[in-house]
Structures are given as structure tokens and as C-alpha cells.
Enzyme design. Structure first.
Site, mmCIF file in Angstrom:
data_model
loop_
_atom_site.group_PDB
_atom_site.id
_atom_site.type_symbol
_atom_site.label_atom_id
_atom_site.label_comp_id
_atom_site.label_asym_id
_atom_site.label_seq_id
_atom_site.Cartn_x
_atom_site.Cartn_y
_atom_site.Cartn_z
ATOM 1 N N GLY A 1 0.796 -1.233 0.000
ATOM 2 C CA GLY A 1 0.000 0.000 0.000
ATOM 3 C C GLY A 1 0.823 1.275 0.000
ATOM 4 O O GLY A 1 0.260 2.373 0.050
ATOM 5 N N ASP B 1 3.042 4.503 -1.094
ATOM 6 C CA ASP B 1 3.121 5.392 -2.262
ATOM 7 C C ASP B 1 3.969 6.597 -1.900
ATOM 8 O O ASP B 1 4.527 6.669 -0.784
ATOM 9 C CB ASP B 1 1.708 5.788 -2.736
ATOM 10 C CG ASP B 1 0.934 6.593 -1.692
ATOM 11 O OD1 ASP B 1 1.471 7.596 -1.184
ATOM 12 O OD2 ASP B 1 -0.222 6.230 -1.385
ATOM 13 N N LYS C 1 -0.794 -0.969 -12.535
ATOM 14 C CA LYS C 1 -0.522 0.405 -12.079
ATOM 15 C C LYS C 1 0.770 0.436 -11.263
ATOM 16 O O LYS C 1 1.004 -0.448 -10.433
ATOM 17 C CB LYS C 1 -1.695 0.914 -11.234
ATOM 18 C CG LYS C 1 -1.600 2.410 -10.952
ATOM 19 C CD LYS C 1 -2.947 2.983 -10.555
ATOM 20 C CE LYS C 1 -3.227 2.905 -9.084
ATOM 21 N NZ LYS C 1 -4.587 3.334 -8.749
ATOM 22 N N LYS D 1 3.346 2.869 -8.833
ATOM 23 C CA LYS D 1 3.458 4.071 -7.996
ATOM 24 C C LYS D 1 4.713 4.848 -8.375
ATOM 25 O O LYS D 1 5.781 4.238 -8.551
ATOM 26 C CB LYS D 1 3.550 3.652 -6.529
ATOM 27 C CG LYS D 1 2.283 3.027 -6.012
ATOM 28 C CD LYS D 1 1.222 4.081 -5.828
ATOM 29 C CE LYS D 1 -0.085 3.475 -5.373
ATOM 30 N NZ LYS D 1 -1.106 4.468 -5.149
ATOM 31 N N ASP E 1 0.668 6.403 -10.759
ATOM 32 C CA ASP E 1 -0.046 7.035 -9.648
ATOM 33 C C ASP E 1 0.946 7.785 -8.761
ATOM 34 O O ASP E 1 1.843 7.174 -8.179
ATOM 35 C CB ASP E 1 -0.762 5.945 -8.828
ATOM 36 C CG ASP E 1 -1.671 6.515 -7.763
ATOM 37 O OD1 ASP E 1 -1.712 7.755 -7.616
ATOM 38 O OD2 ASP E 1 -2.337 5.720 -7.067
ATOM 39 N N ASN F 1 -0.036 10.013 -6.246
ATOM 40 C CA ASN F 1 -0.617 10.316 -4.923
ATOM 41 C C ASN F 1 -0.366 11.753 -4.449
ATOM 42 O O ASN F 1 0.031 11.981 -3.301
ATOM 43 C CB ASN F 1 -0.142 9.299 -3.891
ATOM 44 C CG ASN F 1 -0.804 7.947 -4.101
ATOM 45 O OD1 ASN F 1 -0.275 7.113 -4.844
ATOM 46 N ND2 ASN F 1 -1.968 7.740 -3.508
ATOM 47 N N GLU G 1 -2.244 9.428 -12.291
ATOM 48 C CA GLU G 1 -3.281 9.558 -11.260
ATOM 49 C C GLU G 1 -2.807 10.504 -10.153
ATOM 50 O O GLU G 1 -1.653 10.445 -9.729
ATOM 51 C CB GLU G 1 -3.529 8.157 -10.697
ATOM 52 C CG GLU G 1 -4.518 8.061 -9.584
ATOM 53 C CD GLU G 1 -4.799 6.588 -9.263
ATOM 54 O OE1 GLU G 1 -4.792 5.737 -10.190
ATOM 55 O OE2 GLU G 1 -4.991 6.273 -8.075
ATOM 56 N N GLU H 1 -9.878 9.442 -5.643
ATOM 57 C CA GLU H 1 -9.866 8.705 -4.376
ATOM 58 C C GLU H 1 -9.873 9.643 -3.170
ATOM 59 O O GLU H 1 -10.288 9.261 -2.095
ATOM 60 C CB GLU H 1 -8.692 7.716 -4.312
ATOM 61 C CG GLU H 1 -7.336 8.355 -4.216
ATOM 62 C CD GLU H 1 -6.201 7.341 -4.249
ATOM 63 O OE1 GLU H 1 -5.960 6.749 -5.323
ATOM 64 O OE2 GLU H 1 -5.557 7.136 -3.219
ATOM 65 N N ASP I 1 -14.848 6.439 -4.925
ATOM 66 C CA ASP I 1 -14.371 5.671 -3.771
ATOM 67 C C ASP I 1 -15.575 5.396 -2.879
ATOM 68 O O ASP I 1 -16.292 6.335 -2.505
ATOM 69 C CB ASP I 1 -13.306 6.479 -3.029
ATOM 70 C CG ASP I 1 -12.717 5.717 -1.869
ATOM 71 O OD1 ASP I 1 -11.514 5.422 -1.903
ATOM 72 O OD2 ASP I 1 -13.456 5.425 -0.903
ATOM 73 N N HIS J 1 -11.587 3.543 -7.491
ATOM 74 C CA HIS J 1 -10.428 3.328 -6.622
ATOM 75 C C HIS J 1 -10.737 2.189 -5.659
ATOM 76 O O HIS J 1 -11.848 2.115 -5.124
ATOM 77 C CB HIS J 1 -10.167 4.610 -5.810
ATOM 78 C CG HIS J 1 -9.162 4.415 -4.726
ATOM 79 N ND1 HIS J 1 -9.456 4.590 -3.392
ATOM 80 C CD2 HIS J 1 -7.856 4.051 -4.786
ATOM 81 C CE1 HIS J 1 -8.362 4.362 -2.676
ATOM 82 N NE2 HIS J 1 -7.382 4.031 -3.497
ATOM 83 N N GLY K 1 -7.732 0.770 -3.668
ATOM 84 C CA GLY K 1 -6.500 0.485 -2.928
ATOM 85 C C GLY K 1 -6.660 0.758 -1.452
ATOM 86 O O GLY K 1 -6.386 1.862 -0.983
HETATM 87 C C1 LIG Z 1 -2.299 4.441 0.682
HETATM 88 C C2 LIG Z 1 -2.979 3.659 -0.411
HETATM 89 O O1 LIG Z 1 -2.405 2.398 -0.554
HETATM 90 C C3 LIG Z 1 -2.920 4.401 -1.757
HETATM 91 O O2 LIG Z 1 -1.596 4.383 -2.240
HETATM 92 C C4 LIG Z 1 -3.861 3.727 -2.728
HETATM 93 C C5 LIG Z 1 -3.919 4.350 -4.064
HETATM 94 O O3 LIG Z 1 -3.514 5.456 -4.315
HETATM 95 C C6 LIG Z 1 -4.545 3.580 -5.148
HETATM 96 O O4 LIG Z 1 -4.887 2.426 -4.915
HETATM 97 O O5 LIG Z 1 -4.717 4.155 -6.204
HETATM 98 MG MG LIG Z 2 -4.302 6.177 -6.236
#
Ligand SMILES: C[C@H](O)[C@@H](O)CC(=O)C(=O)O
Ligand SMILES: [Mg+2]
Length: 443
Positions: free
Chosen positions: A24, A26, A220, A222, A250, A252, A276, A305, A328, A355, A357
Site C-alpha cells: 500500500g 506510495d 498500475k 506508484k 499514480d 498520490n 493519477e 480517491e 471511492d 479506486h 486500494g
Molecule cells: C495508501 C494507499 O495504498 C494508496 O496508495 C492507494 C492508491 O492510491 C490507489 O490504490 O490508487
Molecule cells: Mg491512487
């Protein structure tokens, strides 16, 4: 048949130590313990059914949300269930308009996450009382009844109730065929679980090999902490998955607007479908600027998200600031508010790619996206639902993935119920897992 009077609401702080393995992780959340404020509502009906709801949080944030749930509980305990879902728009408004609590929102932040947890429990109980999985409850619902669950305040300049009614009426055409198609093939998914930011290159490779073997075609990655790292990791993943599979990125919320444009331009050679959350989730015009700048490179903008309510989504759509809309199930005001966003996305012709995650997010959001396809969008073009391969074993009705697709749940409810033993073990701070961690023993 809706029944019973709500006689109790309990809320528990449930945490999983996912940060220890960097699951999880990021660019902004480097130590994420996947957690939930977990709500259970009980009625005095003799059927013994309970409603289970949750909102997704990270570690310490959970205790704050738990407080907010307790503060809101007064609005639901001692109410007839029929009074709640019979005029759901009214109840939604009551919950989001508490004269004192709305000051710390309104309809955003902690108090809205708490609202989501409570309302998710209400929807779970409603679907259970009707003996249907939530997606099917929605699909079978009369359009007028569906609309009566939505608060249209603040969005009528983008979508009127009449337009929404026409969309839902129109969505009835071909609904049966689409439902059969979903039951046979499921809803297409992508995986984020191969490339969390804290994973080593070796882990990335091994997870990609396994995912490809399991039939995944959409991945996907990060990004956002360090450019040379991103270039190396994207190259690695693109080589592993080949030129034809889809790659998404992604960040974040890591960058400023111009920084996002510069950084992502340097990753364009890996042919990502989207970037993202390139910048602050509240910066609608910033997203629009990034969107314009990256369009010539064929890279779209995905976000949602941490988009905190329907008003924000409305503006993202009006400003043409996103290409992929990521609802979400636990950030917006439950199914009620998500319905309004699905309908706005339909009107603006923007694909919804939810979303998921987090803990429980896959279990919940699958219901919403199934409803979206069967009754609203009627399209799979440019659409897919996120999947992460963590913590499903703690749910009584975990998701079923077949050939990289979500298979429609069959059990009644919103798939929100956790196993009792999992809750007992992961309750913070007194659950067995946390007691061991706190006392320094290996778990
Ligand atoms: C903190 C979460 O894992 C986040 O990184 C999830 C996310 O951004 C996603 O699934 O897209
Ligand atoms: Mg995300």
C-alpha cells in the site's frame, strides 16, 4: 420488506500492520497501515440481521474517525429502519447537516468518512433485508426510488433530477443482457499490487511474472518520490508486461502543477494510459492545466480517491480536468452520493474507473461499478476497476476475481462484513496482533 428499529450502533478501530511489508505504500503514504472504522448496526427485528459498514483509513487516522462516528450515532439509533431508507434523501441530509458537526466538514474530511461508514452499514442492512447483493438491489430498484436516495443539492446546475431520471429510464434498455454478461464474464479489473512504491525491483519482477501468469493485462505503478527510480521501475515493468498491456501511473498528489508536467513528460516513453493524482486533490484548475499539457503525449488524468464530495466531482467534470473518474466507496457519502457521481459521469461522458486500494474497498466498490455498467453507463470502453491483492481473507464475503475480472457477488448485502476473529485480532490497541507488536514480539 424493510423492518426493525435501530437499537444499537458500535464502532471499532481495526488496523492491519501492512506498512511492515510496504504493502500500500506510495509517494505520500510511506507507512500505510490499512485500517477501518468498522460500524455495526443492530435492530430489534427478530431476523437477527445486522448492518456492517466501514470507511478506509490509515493507522492513527482511525481513532479520529471513530470519534466522529460516535458523535453522529445519535441520528440513527432509536430510528425505525423504514423511516431511514423510506426517505433516504432526508436521512442523508440530516446526517450531513448536523448543525454542530457540519462545521468540521461540511461533507468532507473526517466527518464525511464517518458518514460513509454509517451509511455503508445502512445499505448493507437494507440489501440483506431484501435478500439481495447490493448491486442487484440497485439494479432492480425503480428509478424514482433510486433518485429518492440522492441529495441533488449543489449539483443541479450540472445534473437535474429530471435528467437523471431519463438516464436511469434509458439504462433499463438492455439491462437484462448486461446483467447476464456480468454474471458470465465479470467486470474488467487492473492490479496495483505488483508495484507499490516501497517494493524492491526483485519483488516487482516476481509479482509481474505471477500476475501475467494469472491473466492480468493492466498494471498500475506508484511513482513520484524520485525521478531516476521512477524511470528504472517503469522501464522494468514495461519490459515485463510488454508493449500491448496497459500501464497506469499514480503519484498520490506529490507534485506542483508544473513539476507534474515536467516529471510525467519524462515518463511518457513508457506509454502510460494515465497519471493519477498528479497534484493536490483539491486543485481542479491545476488538474485542467496538467491535462492540457499532457494531452499531446496521449496521457490522461485520473483522480477521485481523495475527491471529497459530489461538488468537487461536478467541478472536475465541468472544468474538463479529468479523463478517468475514480469513485471511492468510503470517501463519498456512501452509495447515495456515489450514485450522483455515476450519473454526472454519464452525462459528461467520462469513464468511471473506481479506486480500491485499501482494506475492504474492492469488496464494496465492485457493487457500485456493476450497477454503473448494468444500469447507467452500459459501456466498458476505457473502463476498469482497481484491484489490490491484500486482506480479503478477513472478509466474510471476499471478492472473487476470475481472469482479471470481478465476478458479481451473490451473497445478500454490501460485502462489508469482516470475520469476527479478524476484528478481535486486529482491534487497536488491544487486539492480539497489536498486543504482540506493541510488546515487541514477532507476528
Ligand atoms: C495508501 C494507499 O495504498 C494508496 O496508495 C492507494 C492508491 O492510491 C490507489 O490504490 O490508487
Ligand atoms: Mg491512487
Amino acid at each position: 420488506m424493510v423492518r426493525g428499529r435501530v437499537i444499537a450502533l458500535s464502532v471499532t478501530d481495526v488496523r492491519f500492520p501492512t506498512s511492515s511489508d510496504q504493502h500500500g505504500s506510495d509517494a505520500m503514504h510511506t507507512d500505510p497501515d490499512y485500517s477501518a472504522a468498522y460500524v455495526v448496526i443492530e435492530t430489534d427485528a427478530t431476523d437477527g440481521l445486522k448492518g456492517y459498514g466501514l470507511t478506509f483509513t490509515l493507522g492513527k487516522g482511525t481513532e479520529v474517525v471513530v470519534c466522529a462516528v460516535k458523535a453522529l450515532a445519535v441520528h440513527i439509533v432509536d430510528r425505525e429502519f423504514e423511516e431511514i431508507v423510506g426517505d433516504f434523501r432526508r436521512f442523508y441530509r440530516q446526517l450531513t447537516s448536523d448543525g454542530q458537526l457540519r462545521w468540521i466538514g461540511p461533507e468532507k474530511g473526517v466527518v464525511h468518512l464517518a458518514t460513509a461508514a454509517i451509511l455503508n452499514a445502512v445499505w448493507d442492512l437494507w440489501a440483506k433485508q431484501e435478500g439481495k447483493p447490493l448491486w442487484k438491489l440497485l439494479v432492480d430498484m425503480d428509478p424514482q426510488k433510486l433518485l429518492s436516495c440522492i441529495d441533488f443539492r449543489y449539483i443541479t446546475d450540472a445534473l437535474t433530477e429530471e435528467e437523471a431520471y431519463d438516464m436511469l429510464k434509458h439504462g433499463k434498455l438492455g439491462q437484462k443482457e448486461r446483467e447476464e454478461q456480468m454474471l458470465k464474464n465479470g467486470y474488467p479489473a487492473y492490479t496495483t499490487s505488483c508495484a507499490w512504491l516501497g517494493y524492491s525491483d526483485q519483488q516487482l519482477k516476481e509479482l509481474c511474472v505471477k500476475a501475467l501468469k494469472d491473466g492480468w493485462t493492466r498494471f498500475k505503478v506508484k511513482v513520484g518520490a524520485d525521478l531516476p527510480d521512477d524511470i528504472r521501475r517503469c522501464k522494468l515493468v514495461r519490459e515485463m508486461i510488454g508493449p500491448d498491456n496497459l500501464l497506469m501511473l499514480d503519484a498520490n498528489q506529490r507534485w506542483d502543477v508544473q513539476e507534474a508536467i515536467d516529471w510525467v513528460s519524462k515518463l511518457a516513453e513508457f506509454k502510460p494510459l494515465w497519471i493519477e493524482e498528479p497534484t493536490s486533490p483539491d486543485d481542479i484548475l491545476g488538474h485542467a492545466t496538467i491535462s492540457k499539457a499532457l494531452a499531446p503525449l496521449g496521457i490522461g488524468i485520473a483522480t477521485g480517491e481523495q475527491c471529497h464530495n459530489r461538488v468537487m466531482f461536478k467541478q472536475f467534470l465541468q472544468a474538463k480536468a479529468l479523463h478517468y473518474l475514480q469513485i471511492d466507496s468510503c470517501r463519498l457519502g456512501s452509495v447515495n452520493e456515489n450514485l450522483s457521481v455515476l450519473l454526472m459521469a454519464k452525462k459528461f461522458q467520462i469513464p468511471v474507473c473506481p479506486h480500491a486500494g485499501g482494506v475492504g474497498l474492492c469488496e464494496l466498490v465492485q457493487h457500485l461499478i456493476l450497477f454503473d455498467y448494468i444500469s447507467v453507463s452500459a459501456s466498458l470502453e476505457n473502463r476498469m476497476c482497481e484491484y489490490v491483492d491484500h486482506l480479503h481473507e478477513h472478509f466474510k464475503y471476499p471478492v472473487t476475481i476470475k481472469k482479471a475480472a470481478y465476478m458479481p457477488p451473490q451473497d445478500a448485502g454490501y460485502s462489508t462484513e469482516m470475520k469476527e476473529e479478524s476484528v478481535r485480532q486486529h482491534r487497536f490497541p488491544d487486539g492480539g496482533i497489536w498486543q504482540k507488536l506493541i510488546s515487541g514480539q514477532n507476528v
